[in-house]
Design a protein around this motif. Structure first.
Motif, PDB file in Angstrom:
ATOM      1  N   LEU A  83      29.876 -41.529 104.760  1.00 13.66           N
ATOM      2  CA  LEU A  83      29.655 -42.313 106.002  1.00 13.66           C
ATOM      3  C   LEU A  83      28.956 -43.693 105.909  1.00 13.66           C
ATOM      4  CD1 LEU A  83      29.237 -39.503 108.731  1.00 13.66           C
ATOM      5  CD2 LEU A  83      31.488 -40.455 107.831  1.00 13.66           C
ATOM      6  N   THR A  84      27.965 -43.605 104.861  1.00 15.77           N
ATOM      7  CA  THR A  84      27.208 -45.021 104.673  1.00 15.77           C
ATOM      8  C   THR A  84      27.466 -45.926 103.526  1.00 15.77           C
ATOM      9  OG1 THR A  84      25.398 -43.624 105.516  1.00 15.77           O
ATOM     10  CG2 THR A  84      24.659 -45.696 104.557  1.00 15.77           C
ATOM     11  N   SER A  85      27.821 -47.052 103.559  1.00 11.96           N
ATOM     12  CA  SER A  85      28.150 -47.666 102.570  1.00 11.96           C
ATOM     13  C   SER A  85      26.875 -48.292 101.562  1.00 11.96           C
ATOM     14  CB  SER A  85      28.796 -49.455 103.074  1.00 11.96           C
ATOM     15  OG  SER A  85      29.153 -50.169 101.887  1.00 11.96           O
ATOM     16  N   ARG A  86      27.203 -47.941 100.432  1.00 15.85           N
ATOM     17  CA  ARG A  86      26.197 -48.229  99.193  1.00 15.85           C
ATOM     18  C   ARG A  86      25.088 -47.305  99.478  1.00 15.85           C
ATOM     19  NH1 ARG A  86      28.638 -53.132 100.227  1.00 15.85           N
ATOM     20  NH2 ARG A  86      26.504 -53.928 101.578  1.00 15.85           N
ATOM     21  N   ALA A  87      25.022 -46.172  99.823  1.00 11.07           N
ATOM     22  CA  ALA A  87      24.053 -45.325  99.984  1.00 11.07           C
ATOM     23  C   ALA A  87      24.635 -43.831  99.847  1.00 11.07           C
ATOM     24  CB  ALA A  87      23.239 -45.427 101.450  1.00 11.07           C
ATOM     25  N   CYS A  88      23.745 -42.862  99.605  1.00  7.66           N
ATOM     26  CA  CYS A  88      24.015 -41.464  99.226  1.00  7.66           C
ATOM     27  C   CYS A  88      23.836 -40.737 100.443  1.00  7.66           C
ATOM     28  CB  CYS A  88      23.193 -40.857  98.265  1.00  7.66           C
ATOM     29  SG  CYS A  88      23.599 -39.153  97.938  1.00  7.66           S
ATOM     30  N   ASP A  89      25.001 -40.005 101.213  1.00  9.62           N
ATOM     31  CA  ASP A  89      25.079 -39.078 102.179  1.00  9.62           C
ATOM     32  C   ASP A  89      24.606 -37.756 101.862  1.00  9.62           C
ATOM     33  OD1 ASP A  89      26.154 -40.865 104.662  1.00  9.62           O
ATOM     34  OD2 ASP A  89      27.253 -41.512 103.012  1.00  9.62           O
ATOM     35  N   ALA A  90      23.530 -37.390 102.417  1.00  7.30           N
ATOM     36  CA  ALA A  90      23.045 -35.912 102.370  1.00  7.30           C
ATOM     37  C   ALA A  90      24.345 -34.789 102.422  1.00  7.30           C
ATOM     38  CB  ALA A  90      22.000 -35.426 103.184  1.00  7.30           C
ATOM     39  N   ARG A  91      24.259 -33.927 101.237  1.00  6.21           N
ATOM     40  CA  ARG A  91      25.425 -32.897 101.648  1.00  6.21           C
ATOM     41  C   ARG A  91      26.815 -33.285 101.062  1.00  6.21           C
ATOM     42  NH1 ARG A  91      25.090 -28.805 106.319  1.00  6.21           N
ATOM     43  NH2 ARG A  91      26.437 -27.702 105.030  1.00  6.21           N
ATOM     44  N   CYS A  92      27.106 -34.592 101.035  1.00  9.16           N
ATOM     45  CA  CYS A  92      28.229 -35.143 100.901  1.00  9.16           C
ATOM     46  C   CYS A  92      28.484 -35.090  99.220  1.00  9.16           C
ATOM     47  CB  CYS A  92      28.544 -36.519 101.373  1.00  9.16           C
ATOM     48  SG  CYS A  92      30.178 -37.095 101.292  1.00  9.16           S
ATOM     49  N   CYS A  93      28.946 -34.205  98.540  1.00  5.62           N
ATOM     50  CA  CYS A  93      29.029 -33.927  97.168  1.00  5.62           C
ATOM     51  C   CYS A  93      30.168 -35.058  96.651  1.00  5.62           C
ATOM     52  CB  CYS A  93      29.336 -32.406  96.638  1.00  5.62           C
ATOM     53  SG  CYS A  93      27.854 -31.310  97.163  1.00  5.62           S
ATOM     54  N   CYS A  94      31.088 -35.383  97.280  1.00  5.93           N
ATOM     55  CA  CYS A  94      32.081 -36.511  96.991  1.00  5.93           C
ATOM     56  C   CYS A  94      31.684 -37.963  96.828  1.00  5.93           C
ATOM     57  CB  CYS A  94      33.381 -36.137  97.611  1.00  5.93           C
ATOM     58  SG  CYS A  94      33.203 -36.263  99.548  1.00  5.93           S
ATOM     59  N   ASP A  95      30.508 -38.249  97.574  1.00  3.09           N
ATOM     60  CA  ASP A  95      29.945 -39.444  97.676  1.00  3.09           C
ATOM     61  C   ASP A  95      29.798 -40.190  96.288  1.00  3.09           C
ATOM     62  OD1 ASP A  95      28.856 -41.899  98.336  1.00  3.09           O
ATOM     63  OD2 ASP A  95      27.329 -40.995  99.875  1.00  3.09           O
ATOM     64  N   GLN A  96      30.320 -41.364  95.917  1.00  3.30           N
ATOM     65  CA  GLN A  96      30.192 -41.826  94.846  1.00  3.30           C
ATOM     66  C   GLN A  96      28.724 -42.746  94.582  1.00  3.30           C
ATOM     67  OE1 GLN A  96      32.387 -41.553  92.176  1.00  3.30           O
ATOM     68  NE2 GLN A  96      33.743 -40.094  93.809  1.00  3.30           N
ATOM     69  N   ASP A  97      28.448 -42.849  95.798  1.00  2.00           N
ATOM     70  CA  ASP A  97      26.880 -43.526  95.734  1.00  2.00           C
ATOM     71  C   ASP A  97      25.736 -42.566  95.112  1.00  2.00           C
ATOM     72  OD1 ASP A  97      28.070 -46.065  96.487  1.00  2.00           O
ATOM     73  OD2 ASP A  97      27.934 -45.371  98.599  1.00  2.00           O
ATOM     74  N   CYS A  98      26.116 -41.282  95.287  1.00  2.00           N
ATOM     75  CA  CYS A  98      25.018 -40.224  94.936  1.00  2.00           C
ATOM     76  C   CYS A  98      24.982 -40.258  93.488  1.00  2.00           C
ATOM     77  CB  CYS A  98      25.483 -38.903  95.394  1.00  2.00           C
ATOM     78  SG  CYS A  98      25.298 -38.968  97.374  1.00  2.00           S
ATOM     79  N   SER A  99      23.596 -40.228  92.961  1.00  2.00           N
ATOM     80  CA  SER A  99      23.299 -40.175  91.443  1.00  2.00           C
ATOM     81  C   SER A  99      23.239 -38.460  91.050  1.00  2.00           C
ATOM     82  CB  SER A  99      22.301 -40.883  91.236  1.00  2.00           C
ATOM     83  OG  SER A  99      20.951 -40.258  92.024  1.00  2.00           O
ATOM     84  N   ASN A 100      23.225 -38.166  90.032  1.00  2.00           N
ATOM     85  CA  ASN A 100      23.139 -36.942  89.480  1.00  2.00           C
ATOM     86  C   ASN A 100      21.919 -36.218  90.078  1.00  2.00           C
ATOM     87  OD1 ASN A 100      25.440 -37.048  88.033  1.00  2.00           O
ATOM     88  ND2 ASN A 100      24.554 -37.728  86.125  1.00  2.00           N
ATOM     89  N   GLU A 101      20.768 -37.093  90.004  1.00  2.00           N
ATOM     90  CA  GLU A 101      19.533 -36.557  90.591  1.00  2.00           C
ATOM     91  C   GLU A 101      19.663 -36.156  92.222  1.00  2.00           C
ATOM     92  OE1 GLU A 101      19.811 -39.082  88.803  1.00  2.00           O
ATOM     93  OE2 GLU A 101      18.715 -38.681  86.877  1.00  2.00           O
ATOM     94  N   ASP A 102      20.294 -37.006  92.908  1.00  2.00           N
ATOM     95  CA  ASP A 102      20.409 -36.734  94.306  1.00  2.00           C
ATOM     96  C   ASP A 102      21.516 -35.640  94.491  1.00  2.00           C
ATOM     97  OD1 ASP A 102      19.050 -39.061  95.113  1.00  2.00           O
ATOM     98  OD2 ASP A 102      21.141 -40.449  94.951  1.00  2.00           O
ATOM     99  N   LEU A 103      22.602 -35.389  93.737  1.00  2.00           N
ATOM    100  CA  LEU A 103      23.380 -34.327  93.924  1.00  2.00           C
ATOM    101  C   LEU A 103      22.817 -32.929  93.681  1.00  2.00           C
ATOM    102  CD1 LEU A 103      26.773 -35.421  92.201  1.00  2.00           C
ATOM    103  CD2 LEU A 103      26.079 -35.269  94.389  1.00  2.00           C
ATOM    104  N   LYS A 104      21.658 -33.083  92.724  1.00  2.00           N
ATOM    105  CA  LYS A 104      20.891 -31.710  92.501  1.00  2.00           C
ATOM    106  C   LYS A 104      19.950 -31.262  93.701  1.00  2.00           C
ATOM    107  CE  LYS A 104      20.308 -32.712  87.592  1.00  2.00           C
ATOM    108  NZ  LYS A 104      19.284 -32.848  86.299  1.00  2.00           N
ATOM    109  N   LEU A 105      19.653 -32.041  94.345  1.00  2.00           N
ATOM    110  CA  LEU A 105      18.763 -31.569  95.753  1.00  2.00           C
ATOM    111  C   LEU A 105      19.941 -30.840  96.638  1.00  2.00           C
ATOM    112  CD1 LEU A 105      17.364 -35.148  96.519  1.00  2.00           C
ATOM    113  CD2 LEU A 105      16.241 -33.175  95.357  1.00  2.00           C
TER     114      LEU A 105
END
Length: 714
Positions: free
Chosen positions: A181-203
């Protein structure tokens, strides 16, 4: 407030000084730059050259200060090559606008880009320019410009098209990751978000959003034939599985409703421009008529309650309008003053050729039909306006999809103007196929409210019905019956109207003639003998038409005519229409006329002989106004709903299929006699086959097998 006054005082002083200097410079034949020194940090520079600039040429060069003295040399009349373009614009007799434009791009040079058209460093331009005004080779004035222009810092992909391209939403859900939902930012619990880094996905890797919102639309449903394996298939597999391509998944349409919104232009106060006519192939009903020079053929018409002079004419659409115009002076142009060359234009016939309008002039014998009294002005000069266009009546003759000929009758008259008048002009257009008018229907099939009632006159020679109308009075101007018009009876609308008839002592002395005159006026309203039962009657089928019942008024033998008194005057005509709603078409009631009756009401007219200096019964020139009226009433015939229901039928509605959503008597509808989709024997046979298949599945299925195993174990 004092600061504001000081500012305007300073501004007025400067303007006065500048004006004085311009006048002084012009008188002394000298020129000067204003201002004479500029500091600029932009790619465009403007200044003014004041004075007598005739014979003055401008020269531009780059100068620099002397290393020893620090001063700039004198003005020069030699032009040097620079990065600036010099243009001039004459602003008046004694002022010239001088404009300089930088001929170089201001973006920073890239790695492999030359410095010819870019900036090698952030401070792109740093130089001093000198503009000289010369008379021949002698300098007259000069201007110094100190330029310092910085390069423009643009993002690396400023010109790239970075629009997000969405796939076709009809065949797949919106995007590949709806929870992003947010451009150029990682959305929480959205594992398909391409803006999320590997460190973000581990959370939140163990708390990803499920389902289509989380981007999980790839797993196939269990009812797909390709999903079930042979060893892990239910007992109904593969008889009841679905073989479908993977694109048809249950998530289609979850975010897409199938509607698109077209952008609408914002409101504008500008007059909309009339679009150019489309080249005419063939005419169809409603298409605009086009002239030979590819312009709309226009006639004054009524648009949104106002008369518009340039309204296009539509093919096979008749109209008749009246336009009221205040008349103060003699007209000089259309539409009240028309020329033959303007009216005799050529119109495309829709068959590849053109037809010319045949003009016929007619002199109006009585101007009271077109003029109404206004305000008299006895102090002004009397004007005589000749050849004023009072009416334009067009007849378009058509065949198939083309126009065969056009005739125009122009009614003109001479108006004597003393003050102001109200002029009523009339415009009409009818389309004729042979000699018959192409009139629209009043419904399909039944009558629609607001459409004219269709009447007919039987032609004994051709046995065809000629369409006509049933009319009511439509008073205009002074309301007299001599200038009255007629309006058609409109279905479903009750109406009453009338006009005034002047009656004097000579008329009441011959009451038989007065009764005949009034009867003829009333009979002119309804000349037809038949009325159409429906809104789209067939002219060749007599079953579509009904006889009109005329109730003849009975003459009273007890009525005795006296001096100034006449009885049994048929002053009122009443039309009664009985209609019935027969069906519904797309939710619109279809009404049919069941009967139409025309009756008359009589009254006694007596002159008012008392009062006044001159009695009406003595002076034959005096007259009194009596009303002649007409009315129409529409009567709805109620639909017969059948016999009345008893108390049990009203209260006990459990098994009433017409009043309940669940109809138990129709549970086995295909096996009953009420089902007429196929023969009863076939429906009964198919029903028995279905019952046999159900019993077989029950005996051979898993539940029955488990029951048998439990029975044997016991």
């Amino acid at each position: 407030m004092a600061n504001t006054g000081a500012f305007f005082s300073s501004l007025s002083c400067r303007a006065s000084f500048l004006l004085f200097f311009v006048c002084f410079a012009r008188s002394q034949n000298i020129v000067v730059f204003q201002p004479s020194f500029l500091v600029s940090n932009g790619p465009q520079i403007s200044a003014f050259l004041l004075g007598n600039a005739s014979g003055i040429s401008l020269h531009l060069r780059t100068v620099s200060a002397s290393n020893t003295t620090g001063s700039i040399g004198p003005a020069s009349c030699v032009t040097e090559a620079t990065r600036w373009a010099l243009t001039t614009e004459q602003m008046g007799k004694s002022a010239v606008r001088v404009h300089l434009t930088l001929n170089q791009s201001l973006h920073l040079c890239g790695e492999n880009e030359t410095t010819a058209n870019c900036c090698p460093k952030p401070l792109c331009v740093l130089e001093t320019l000198q503009v000289s005004a010369c008379a021949g080779s002698t300098p007259q004035a000069s201007m110094l410009i100190q330029v310092a222009v910085n390069a423009r810092l643009l993002p690396p992909n400023a010109g790239a098209d970075n629009k997000t391209v969405f796939p076709n939403q009809v065949y797949q859900p919106l995007g590949v990751c709806p929870c992003d939902l947010t451009s150029r930012a990682c959305d929480a619990r959205c594992c398909c978000d391409q803006d999320c880094s590997n460190e973000d996905l581990k959370l939140f890797a163990s708390h990803c959003l499920q389902g289509p919102f989380g981007g999980q639309v790839s797993p196939l449903p269990d009812y797909q034939c390709s999903v079930q394996s042979a060893e892990n298939s239910p007992d109904w597999f593969p008889f009841l599985c679905v073989s479908s391509p993977p694109e048809n998944n249950p998530y289609l349409g979850l975010f897409y409703q199938g509607d698109t919104i077209a952008p609408r232009p914002g409101p504008s106060f500008q007059m909309p421009a009339l679009s150019a006519p489309v080249p005419v192939g063939i005419y169809i009903q409603g298409s605009p008529v086009v002239t030979s020079d590819n312009k709309y053929f226009t006639i004054p018409q009524m648009v949104l309650g106002r008369c518009v002079n340039g309204a296009p004419v539509a093919f096979l659409q008749n109209f008749k309008v009246e336009c009221v115009t205040p008349f103060h002076s003699c007209p000089t142009g259309p539409p009240l003053q028309t020329q033959q060359k303007d009216l005799s234009s050529e119109v495309l016939d829709g068959q590849g050729g053109a037809v010319k309008v045949n003009l016929t002039d007619d002199e109006a014998p009585d101007l009271t039909l077109f003029l109404s009294s206004g305000q008299a002005d006895f102090t002004s000069e009397m004007l005589v306006c000749e050849n004023v266009t009072l009416a334009l009546d067009y007849k378009f003759y058509w065949k198939g999809n083309g126009i065969t000929s056009i005739s125009l009758t122009r009614t003109v008259g001479t108006i004597v103007l003393n003050g102001s008048l109200a002029l009523t002009t009339r415009y009409s257009a009818v389309f004729l196929n042979g000699d018959s008018v192409a009139e629209p229907n009043s419904g399909n099939p039944g009558y629609q409210v607001g459409r004219p009632v269709i009447a007919g006159i039987l032609d004994n020679n051709t046995d065809l019905m000629q369409r006509t109308r049933i009319n009511l009075w439509k008073p205009v101007g002074d309301g007299l019956c001599s200038s009255v018009n007629m309006k058609p009876v409109v279905f479903g609308e009750n109406s009453t109207s009338g006009c005034l008839l002047p009656v004097g002592q000579q008329n009441t002395s011959r009451c038989d003639l007065l009764r005949a005159t009034v009867a003829d006026l009333q009979a002119a309203l309804t000349t037809a003998a038949y009325v159409a039962q429906r809104g789209n009657p067939d002219l060749t089928t007599m079953t579509d038409w009904l006889n009109i019942s005329f109730v003849t008024p009975n003459s009273s033998s007890a009525t005795v005519d006296a001096a100034g008194v006449c009885g049994d005057i048929p002053s009122h005509q009443h039309i009664s229409v009985w209609s019935l709603t027969t069906s519904l078409v797309d939710g619109v009631p279809q009404r049919e006329i069941q009967a139409l009756e025309v009756s008359y009401s009589k009254s006694t007219w007596a002159l008012d002989c008392g009062g006044g200096d001159v009695s009406l019964c003595e002076d034959p020139e005096e007259s009194q106004l009596f009303p002649i009226t007409s009315s129409v009433t529409f009567i709805d015939i109620p639909i017969n709903a059948g016999p009345a229901k008893n108390r049990f039928q009203i209260n006990f509605t459990e098994y009433d299929c017409n009043r309940n959503d669940v109809c138990w008597p129709e549970l086995a509808f295909p096996f009953t006699r009420y089902y007429t989709g196929e023969p009863y024997s076939q429906s009964l046979a198919k029903g028995m086959i279905l019952v046999f298949m159900f019993l077989t599945a029950a005996v051979l299925g898993t539940p029955w097998r488990q029951i048998r195993q439990a029975w044997h174990n016991v």
